[in-house]
Scaffold this active site. Structure first.
Site, PDB file in Angstrom:
ATOM      1  N   GLN A  78      25.000  -5.994  -6.213  1.00 43.19           N
ATOM      2  CA  GLN A  78      25.121  -6.400  -7.617  1.00 43.19           C
ATOM      3  C   GLN A  78      23.820  -7.030  -8.112  1.00 43.19           C
ATOM      4  O   GLN A  78      23.253  -7.897  -7.448  1.00 43.19           O
ATOM      5  CB  GLN A  78      26.310  -7.372  -7.780  1.00 43.19           C
ATOM      6  CG  GLN A  78      26.648  -7.700  -9.212  1.00 43.19           C
ATOM      7  CD  GLN A  78      27.150  -6.487 -10.019  1.00 43.19           C
ATOM      8  OE1 GLN A  78      27.715  -5.543  -9.475  1.00 43.19           O
ATOM      9  NE2 GLN A  78      26.916  -6.491 -11.316  1.00 43.19           N
ATOM     10  N   ASP A 110      25.262   3.551  -7.077  1.00 47.70           N
ATOM     11  CA  ASP A 110      24.716   3.065  -8.354  1.00 47.70           C
ATOM     12  C   ASP A 110      23.694   4.052  -8.922  1.00 47.70           C
ATOM     13  O   ASP A 110      23.337   3.956 -10.105  1.00 47.70           O
ATOM     14  CB  ASP A 110      24.001   1.715  -8.150  1.00 47.70           C
ATOM     15  CG  ASP A 110      24.876   0.518  -8.491  1.00 47.70           C
ATOM     16  OD1 ASP A 110      25.731   0.654  -9.386  1.00 47.70           O
ATOM     17  OD2 ASP A 110      24.690  -0.538  -7.871  1.00 47.70           O
ATOM     18  N   LYS A 118      35.331  -4.514  -9.947  1.00 47.08           N
ATOM     19  CA  LYS A 118      35.077  -3.304  -9.156  1.00 47.08           C
ATOM     20  C   LYS A 118      36.039  -3.237  -7.974  1.00 47.08           C
ATOM     21  O   LYS A 118      36.635  -2.194  -7.700  1.00 47.08           O
ATOM     22  CB  LYS A 118      33.611  -3.288  -8.685  1.00 47.08           C
ATOM     23  CG  LYS A 118      32.631  -3.028  -9.826  1.00 47.08           C
ATOM     24  CD  LYS A 118      31.164  -3.226  -9.441  1.00 47.08           C
ATOM     25  CE  LYS A 118      30.276  -3.084 -10.677  1.00 47.08           C
ATOM     26  NZ  LYS A 118      28.842  -3.241 -10.433  1.00 47.08           N
TER      27      LYS A 118
END
Ligand code: GUN
Length: 290
Positions: A96, A119, A52
């Site tokens: 994460q 997200d 990422k």
């Protein structure tokens, strides 16, 4: 059979973002800034977060990686998120997953400001997605939609079978494929670990999204001739012939299933790359709307 090539499509998405960013800069707008929080040293999470960060750099985005020790308290993680929420330069925040066991993931996700939740996991954003309102769409389902769109795959009236009901992939994917839009307008069946006659259901599918996390689970005898197969799995299986000591396997037995498909995604080189491209899209939108 045609391969749905995540490398080609994700690069097209990134090239488009690079152009959009140049226009933004010409208008004096800020550089999109993604903050990623990684707790502990889970090998797969390390790889994803590194990717990422790398993709942000390649697209001209700013990124900040906050690494926290496996044993930090929930309070310390919440303080870090609060600081990122308050930081005017940070457009998008992601924590994460999975988090180490002692964290309440729901509490952590809920602490991210919905405007920065790139997200798309915050209940506010999930609620908007369910209602078809503009919001951040979770990156993996979003990446799959971008891929279907790129290859102009017909979805209207098709029977889509989604295997898996996670909050990250299966659940949002099933909702998005049933919405009144393109890609969408599918008749959707969600299958999971308690589903009876999974094979019979899969055999009815025009589109299968395999997101259950079991390596090479989907076999040719479960797939209708001409089906579109999307493989979300990325399980690490020991492989002494690899330098890393493991190979990445999808949820689909590719060699077995591919000859029956009209389209299929490979692993690696399929959905994983699209997930990152979709995250960059969300981060760009987060930055553009501020
Ligand atoms: N773990 C697996 N997929 C994801 C994702 O899309 N976002 C985050 N934050 N964690 C993940």
């Amino acid at each position: 059979m045609q391969i749905l090539d995540g490398k080609i499509v994700s690069q097209a998405v990134k090239d488009d973002l690079i152009q959009k960013l140049a226009l933004h800069h010409a208008e004096g707008k800020k550089t999109p800034h993604l903050a990623a929080v990684l707790v502990g040293t889970n090998g797969a999470s390390e790889t994803y977060v590194a990717s990422k960060v790398k993709n942000c750099a390649e697209t001209g985005f700013k990124s900040t990686l906050i690494r926290l020790d496996e044993n930090v308290t929930e309070e310390v993680l919440l303080e870090n998120i609060e600081r990122l929420n308050a930081d005017a330069d940070v457009d998008g925040i992601l924590v994460q997953l999975p988090l180490p066991k002692h964290f309440n993931e729901e509490k952590i996700i809920n602490s991210i400001h919905p405007d920065k939740d790139v997200d798309g996991f915050h209940p506010m954003n999930i609620g908007k997605m369910v209602q078809g309102l503009p919001t951040y769409i979770p990156a993996t389902p979003y990446g799959i939609l971008l891929m279907l769109e790129h290859y102009k795959i017909e979805t209207s009236g098709k029977h889509a079978v989604v295997i898996g009901r996670s909050n990250i992939v299966g659940r949002p994917m099933s909702i998005l494929l049933s919405r009144n839009a393109y890609p969408g307008n599918c008749t959707v069946t969600v299958c999971h670990s308690r589903t009876k006659n999974l094979k019979e259901i899969c055999l009815q599918a025009d589109i299968i999204v395999a997101a259950l996390g079991i390596a090479e689970f989907l076999k040719a005898d479960m797939v209708k001739e001409g089906a579109v197969v999307i493989d979300v799995g990325i399980t690490r299986v020991p492989d002494a012939s690899k330098k890393s000591g493991f190979a990445l396997k999808g949820d689909v037995d590719f060699a077995d299933v591919a000859p029956k498909c009209s389209y299929i995604t490979p692993v690696p080189g399929g959905v994983g790359l699209m997930t990152i491209a979709a995250l960059l899209m969300n981060t760009f939108h987060a930055s553009a709307q501020r």
